[in-house]
Design an enzyme around this catalytic site. Structure first.
Site, PDB file in Angstrom:
ATOM      1  CB  SER A   1     -37.129  -0.589  10.535  1.00  0.00           C
ATOM      2  OG  SER A   1     -36.696   0.019  11.726  1.00  0.00           O
TER       3      SER A   1
ATOM      4  CG  ASP B   1     -33.306  -0.574  10.943  1.00  0.00           C
ATOM      5  OD1 ASP B   1     -33.762  -0.693   9.795  1.00  0.00           O
ATOM      6  OD2 ASP B   1     -33.899   0.020  11.850  1.00  0.00           O
TER       7      ASP B   1
END
Length: 304
Positions: free
Chosen positions: A45, A161
């Site tokens: 991320s 993610d």
């Protein structure tokens, strides 16, 4: 600290944590100041952005940009009208990454440092590792937080993610050849902290970003008005704290089976999920974390 040719290969695993991820910049800079330069850097991320910038030799450019951000600048990346399936303007963000992290044509194989990032297959939940191909694709997939980003399409797969499966990619560091891994967990001290009112930093240009947050809070209050005695947490607070809980629990589980040699946990509870304009504070907390942990870092490297 060892510096001979026989010294172990050092890996740095940079974790997820949204705006708190700018602390990774301070950690890398502070590590360099004490002579620790990783051979392998992985990210998840927000960690993938900083990891890629470092691997490409563009960390200074990234730091210069993020420390200049104001609320108004951050708000420019959001689509307040809730168009499509996310609120982040992905093309605009990708253009920013191409200017400040790695150019559009950059490939992972050509980077000066070994780099990898983690994403999640939205269909089957499998962990996806990016260790070759486009640098920007690897970032866009890894940062695609559900609800904020449209899922990223890559090789006939919808990716989101990487924090959903591997928030601090220690395992990827080991797989890429790191013998000693320094990991950074951004979510160690933040559970429940988003129920507090965000800090008012005096930025009068933050109306658009504030509007996004307040829209989420107002929507929650309309749907769930409460019984007059206690108001339930807002939709935004529920989303933020749910993400924090999930990533904290996954991180604990993953590290139990594949622990790093050193775990760094910057003190970032005071920085909210979308407060990207507070980069200077986050970077400073990263530096302070390395200072606190320097004896442990040197001990681990000297044992390698």
């Amino acid at each position: 600290m060892k510096s001979s040719p026989d010294a172990p290969r050092i890996g740095l695993a940079l974790g997820s944590g949204s705006s708190r991820g700018w602390s990774h910049i301070g950690i890398i800079k502070a590590l360099e100041e004490i002579g620790v330069r990783p051979h392998v850097v992985t990210g998840c991320s927000i960690g993938s952005i900083v990891a890629a910038a470092h691997a490409a030799g563009n960390l200074d450019a990234l730091e210069q940009w993020v420390t200049s951000l104001r609320k108004r600048d951050v708000a420019g990346f959001f689509d307040i009208n809730w168009r499509l399936n996310g609120v982040v303007d992905a093309p605009m963000l990708r253009s920013f990454l191409a200017r400040n992290v790695a150019p559009e044509e950059a490939t992972i194989e050509a980077l000066p440092l070994t780099y990898g990032s983690v994403a999640t297959n939205l269909v089957n939940g499998r962990e996806i590792w990016f260790t070759d191909g486009s640098v920007l694709d690897s970032i866009m997939a890894s940062i695609a937080l559900p609800g904020l980003f449209v899922p990223f399409r890559h090789q006939q797969r919808w990716l989101v993610d990487g924090g959903l499966v591997n928030p601090v990619p220690v395992s990827l560091c080991h797989a890429l050849g790191a013998e000693i891994v320094i990991a950074v967990n951004l979510n160690g001290d933040i559970l429940g902290k988003h129920f507090a009112k965000p800090k008012d930093d005096g930025d009068e240009n933050g109306s658009a970003l504030d509007s996004l947050v307040e829209t989420l809070r107002d929507y929650s209050a309309t749907l769930f008005p409460g019984n007059g005695e206690e108001t339930p947490p807002s939709l935004f607070d529920v989303i933020a704290s749910s993400v924090n809980i999930t990533q904290d629990r996954i991180t604990r589980s993953r590290m139990a089976g594949d622990p790093p040699d050193v775990l760094l946990t910057p003190r970032l509870a005071h920085i909210g999920l979308l407060e990207f304009h507070r980069a200077k504070e986050a970077i400073e907390q990263g530096r302070q974390c390395v200072e606190r942990m320097q004896p442990a870092i040197e001990f681990a490297l000297n044992q390698g």
